[in-house]
Scaffold this motif. Structure first.
Motif, mmCIF file in Angstrom:
data_model
loop_
_atom_site.group_PDB
_atom_site.id
_atom_site.type_symbol
_atom_site.label_atom_id
_atom_site.label_comp_id
_atom_site.label_asym_id
_atom_site.label_seq_id
_atom_site.Cartn_x
_atom_site.Cartn_y
_atom_site.Cartn_z
ATOM 1 N N UNK A 202 13.381 -32.395 -25.593
ATOM 2 C CA UNK A 202 13.721 -32.944 -26.215
ATOM 3 C C UNK A 202 13.338 -34.134 -26.181
ATOM 4 N N UNK A 203 12.205 -34.721 -27.470
ATOM 5 C CA UNK A 203 11.154 -35.653 -27.860
ATOM 6 C C UNK A 203 10.457 -35.504 -26.700
ATOM 7 N N UNK A 204 9.845 -34.805 -25.616
ATOM 8 C CA UNK A 204 8.364 -34.391 -25.007
ATOM 9 C C UNK A 204 8.047 -33.103 -25.786
ATOM 10 N N UNK A 205 6.390 -33.253 -24.900
ATOM 11 C CA UNK A 205 5.604 -31.832 -25.354
ATOM 12 C C UNK A 205 6.767 -30.344 -25.349
ATOM 13 N N UNK A 206 6.138 -29.677 -25.747
ATOM 14 C CA UNK A 206 6.298 -28.177 -25.274
ATOM 15 C C UNK A 206 5.312 -27.500 -24.066
ATOM 16 N N UNK A 207 6.214 -27.105 -23.200
ATOM 17 C CA UNK A 207 5.655 -26.866 -22.200
ATOM 18 C C UNK A 207 4.571 -25.634 -22.152
ATOM 19 N N UNK A 208 3.134 -25.540 -21.487
ATOM 20 C CA UNK A 208 2.156 -24.341 -22.387
ATOM 21 C C UNK A 208 2.538 -23.443 -21.207
ATOM 22 N N UNK A 209 2.316 -21.848 -21.594
ATOM 23 C CA UNK A 209 2.766 -20.777 -21.450
ATOM 24 C C UNK A 209 2.288 -20.270 -20.743
ATOM 25 N N UNK A 210 3.223 -20.256 -19.264
ATOM 26 C CA UNK A 210 3.197 -20.004 -17.677
ATOM 27 C C UNK A 210 1.810 -19.337 -17.373
#
Length: 518
Positions: free
Chosen positions: A62-70
């Motif tokens: 929520x309201x933060x960048x999606x994580x990169x693929x691990x």
């Protein structure tokens, strides 16, 4: 902010775009625009009632960048000049023992009696088409062990034996889809496993380990109750200080070797029975409450059944939806059946072992003179019986399910996925009463639990005998044999695992124990 929540969707909702984001928005009471990503942590199907649901555990960003693929990384070291650990067997236990040795800075020397996956295929073709059993290269022996040509089922209840997530991530690192990290009952598929196994081999060699195929161990040189050398079939010896014995539950020659050398073994309870095969659409209709073809969003349906009959468990084992029955004999003169599935599980048949618990202390007294090997000899007798009643080839004896329960020879049999073919035989009278009578009661009970399961459209095929090892190779709290220093019994062959994941975890533990002794 990240919130972990539970969501569920119906079949109709499952095909809606961004359905999980919409559900998360409603659940959390926030606009969809504030959700950058919904990451699936776990997925399962609830088909207990007529309305089928997909259950999800998700992380909502929520309201933060999606994580990169691990990226999955392991601390593999160059061990080309390191101290050696010898590993006998290159199934799941042996593979993971070797990988763990490399992480710990030791050089694994793997000895595998069978062939690599590419060359092994010819021997599988020979047993299916020509009924020729190669004793060292078959569905049980060869690169990847029995796990290479199986469903690749990764579900395990052995959660206290090791880090299950780590085992899964290592499979992803070597080529498995990340879906195995999500599904409640993950599997890889027999069509994808050979490449994954080959990738593991290449990792081991890349970092300095050795893998010797078609290298059969026939003896151990033991001095003052300690391993000094491994004797190979060609007469040569390999000096060895630490040996991880990961030979699998079908390497009977190893049990005979240890027994003949008066190295402690113990008889172990196990299970035997038959493999039952239904048309997949029957299992789908039962489990998904549907008529005709199942919804395309649903996988081929599976089942898990258990019933207590005369103080013994009767249960399904290694259930393969959309799969094949395969010949799993490891020597001429025996018929053994097992199951496997491709990754899509899109074959026309569903098969499962249906087996009965065998208590070696109570159930097989006439085999008592075989000592620790009494369960093994009981197994062998039933496999030879299946060979004889099947026509003395890899053709398997079979009956229609209803005929088996009613005690009648089948006039004809249903179509089957078993390539060597089936022969009508009175399995109901051929199997020992200990097994046969309980199976007949068990099938009747299963028909009550799953309406439509008990049907003349299903075949019962014999025999399903290699569910687990009937022998335990003891070990102490350091995972070392209590009598032989430097010998570490491991995995299914030692009696310490029951599938790919538990065997892999035990392989890692044995590697850690073996290097700790240096």
């Amino acid at each position: 902010m990240v919130r972990n929540i539970q969501l569920r969707t119906t079949l109709l909702e499952e095909s809606v775009d961004d359905i999980l984001k919409k559900k998360a928005s409603k659940y959390l009471g926030i606009p969809m625009e504030e959700i950058s990503k919904v990451s699936i942590l776990r997925k399962s199907i609830d088909a207990r009632k007529s309305t089928i649901y997909f259950n999800y555990k998700v992380s909502v960003y929520i309201n933060e960048p999606a994580p990169k693929n691990k990226e999955y990384k392991f601390d593999y070291k160059d061990v080309s000049k390191a101290r050696k650990i010898h590993i006998i067997g290159f199934g799941p236990a042996g593979m993971y023992a070797a990988l763990r040795c490399i992480e710990l800075g030791y050089r694994p020397i793997v000895l595998e009696r069978g062939k690599n996956v590419k060359d092994r295929r010819r021997d599988l073709k020979a047993i299916n088409r020509d009924h020729i059993v190669n004793e060292d290269s078959n569905y049980c022996f060869g690169e990847g062990g029995a796990g290479t040509y199986s469903d690749g089922k990764l579900y395990t209840r052995s959660l206290k034996r090791g880090d299950v997530r780590r085992i899964f991530e290592n499979l992803v690192f070597h080529g498995a889809t990340e879906q195995i990290l999500i599904d409640a009952h993950p599997h890889i598929g027999t069509n994808k496993l050979p490449k994954l196994v080959q990738n593991i081999r290449e990792t081991i060699i890349k970092y300095g380990g050795e893998i010797h195929f078609q290298t059969k161990v026939v003896d151990f040189n033991i001095v003052n109750n300690a391993i000094k050398a491994i004797v190979l079939q060609d007469g040569s010896e390999m000096q060895a200080e630490r040996v991880i014995l990961a030979t699998g539950h079908s390497a009977r020659d190893i049990y005979y070797l240890l027994n003949n050398k008066n190295i402690a073994l113990q008889a172990k309870s196990f299970a035997m029975g038959v493999r039952v095969e239904h048309p997949q659409h029957i299992i789908d209709s039962i489990q998904y409450h549907c008529k005709g073809q199942r919804n395309e969003l649903l996988p081929a349906a599976s089942y898990s059944l258990v019933e207590q009959v005369k103080d013994r468990g009767v249960y399904s084992f290694c259930m393969c939806p959309g799969g094949f029955i395969v010949p799993a004999a490891t020597a001429p003169g025996e018929v053994v059946v097992n199951g496997m599935s491709p990754s899509k599980r899109n074959n026309l048949f569903a098969n499962s072992g249906i087996v009965v618990e065998i208590n070696v202390d109570l159930d097989i007294h006439k085999y008592g003179h075989h000592g620790a090997l009494k369960g093994l000899e009981y197994q062998k007798d039933l496999e030879r019986l299946a060979f004889t009643s099947g026509g003395r080839t890899q053709t398997a004896p079979a009956q229609r399910l209803t005929d088996f329960v009613e005690g009648k020879l089948s006039n004809d049999l249903n179509p089957t996925s078993y390539q060597p073919g089936l022969k009508s035989a009175p399995l109901h009278s051929l199997l020992p009463k200990l097994i046969g009578s309980r199976l007949r009661s068990g099938f009747t009970a299963f028909g009550e639990k799953m309406k439509g399961y008990y049907t003349a459209e299903a075949n019962v095929v014999g025999v399903e005998s290699r569910t687990s090892s009937p022998v335990n190779i003891p070990r102490n709290e350091n995972l070392e044999h209590p009598e032989i220093k430097g010998l570490f019994p491991c995995g299914e062959g030692g009696g310490y695992a029951g599938g790919i994941v538990s065997a892999a975890m035990d392989g890692e533990r044995c590697a850690e124990a073996a290097v700790a002794g240096f």
